[in-house]
Scaffold this active site. Structure first.
Site, short mmCIF file in Angstrom:
data_model
loop_
_atom_site.label_atom_id
_atom_site.label_comp_id
_atom_site.label_asym_id
_atom_site.label_seq_id
_atom_site.Cartn_x
_atom_site.Cartn_y
_atom_site.Cartn_z
N ALA A 148 0.82 -1.20 0.00
CA ALA A 148 0.00 0.00 0.00
C ALA A 148 0.86 1.26 0.00
O ALA A 148 2.00 1.27 0.48
CB ALA A 148 -0.92 0.01 1.21
N HIS A 149 0.29 2.32 -0.52
CA HIS A 149 0.92 3.64 -0.45
C HIS A 149 1.06 4.04 1.02
O HIS A 149 0.22 3.71 1.86
CB HIS A 149 0.05 4.66 -1.19
CG HIS A 149 0.72 5.95 -1.48
ND1 HIS A 149 0.94 6.92 -0.51
CD2 HIS A 149 1.22 6.46 -2.63
CE1 HIS A 149 1.54 7.95 -1.06
NE2 HIS A 149 1.73 7.70 -2.34
#
Length: 350
Positions: free
Chosen positions: A237-238
């Site tokens: 994930a970012h």
């Protein structure tokens, strides 16, 4: 006071400003004014339960700041957050993703046994209920405001469980650079699409999705053949999404085997029945009175089209009645004697 309610057409200007202020890339929320207005109209029709939207409902909620409390002098936009629910992922079309898996390559002659990670193009998540379009004004992005906006959607799903799928999913933004480049896309999708990562993501969200099936290779993708940079970001994930992930995990979501076909971001999944088990809701009758004291609860009215949800403090007893202040009840759209649904509010913890 902060209130979660359905999006109105009059919110369009505020949503546009919020999109510009946040700087986030949300594939389910176009920045084009006409497309954004169309997205809001779809939500209005979905809340109105229009027959034309049956099975393709796309609901948008806003987090609204209502002056009148101790923060009334704060300079802030009225709409400070946004969150969506697609009742059926794909909205009548295939919802594509990659499923992570392994293939065994073995040779008895050479005494070699290898487990090779692969990606399968699939649309098996089609029809799941999709949480999407989550966004908060940066000045209001506290853990409690984030939890209020996120958990209000889950309470809505609990209340109208029969309207949603058995599985609830959320695609989390994957790793990308500041100039909107994706290592995963550059290593895989860019070889089959004559467009940039941003163009492909936008095209998939707002226009026909048939180009995915037409252009993306149907055969398994051998992960070791991708660039090292692409391999490192698969199901990652970012950084900005980590706080949302923590909230989702607390509510019963876990990382599934699927990833986004464009940026390789993870998909979090949860059986809908687990939402109720994790934080079961209660329904009681409202009576005016009491003081703004006691435990904090997430409280909503029982209207689908005029849904309202807010954080309310009161003392919950053994009876079938709760007492809340008349002004708070007015914001929730309930009268003396109406029913409300509520759950204990768990702070975001940050």
């Amino acid at each position: 006071m902060l209130l979660v309610r359905p999006c109105h057409s009059s919110d369009l200007e505020a949503i546009t400003a919020l999109l510009e202020r946040s700087g986030l890339r949300l594939s389910t929320l176009p920045r084009d004014p006409e497309l954004l207005a169309e997205r809001v109209q779809v939500s209005l029709e979905s809340f109105a339960q229009s027959p034309s939207r049956q099975g393709k409902e796309r609901l948008l909620f806003v987090l609204e700041y209502s002056p009148g409390n101790s923060d009334s002098d704060r300079d802030t936009p009225q709409v400070i957050g946004l969150a969506g629910i697609d009742v059926c992922a794909g909205n009548g079309a295939p919802f594509y993703s990659y499923r992570r898996d392994e293939l065994i390559h073995a040779s008895h002659t050479l005494n070699v046994h290898n487990r090779i990670p692969v990606l399968y193009l699939t649309h098996e998540l089609t029809g799941s209920t999709l949480l999407c379009s989550f966004m908060l004004h940066p000045d209001w992005a506290t853990s409690d405001h984030r939890a209020l906006l996120m958990c209000s959607r889950l309470l809505f799903i609990q209340q109208y469980r029969h309207r949603f799928a058995d599985t609830v999913i959320s695609e989390i933004q994957g790793v990308s650079t500041e100039d909107a480049q994706s290592p995963f896309w550059d290593s895989l999708g860019a070889h089959f699409f004559a467009m940039s990562f941003a163009e492909a993501d936008s095209h998939s969200a707002y226009r026909s999705k048939t180009f995915i099936a037409e252009l993306m290779p149907p055969h398994p993708i051998y992960v070791p053949l991708l660039t090292p940079a692409a391999q490192r970001v698969i199901a990652v994930a970012h950084d900005q999404a980590q706080v949302n992930i923590e909230l989702m995990e607390r509510e019963g979501f876990s990382k599934g085997p699927h990833i986004d076909i464009f940026d390789g971001g993870p998909t979090y999944e949860c059986p809908a029945v687990r939402l109720s088990a994790t934080n079961p809701a209660r329904i009681k009758q409202v009576r005016f009175g009491g003081h703004n004291a006691g435990q904090t609860y997430l409280v909503a009215n029982t209207s689908f089209q005029e849904f309202r949800c807010a954080l309310v403090r009161f003392s919950d007893g053994l009876g079938d009645v709760i007492r809340i202040q008349e002004t708070v009840a007015g914001l929730l759209g309930v009268k003396d004697g109406d029913a409300v649904i509520y759950v204990p509010f768990k702070s975001g913890g940050r």
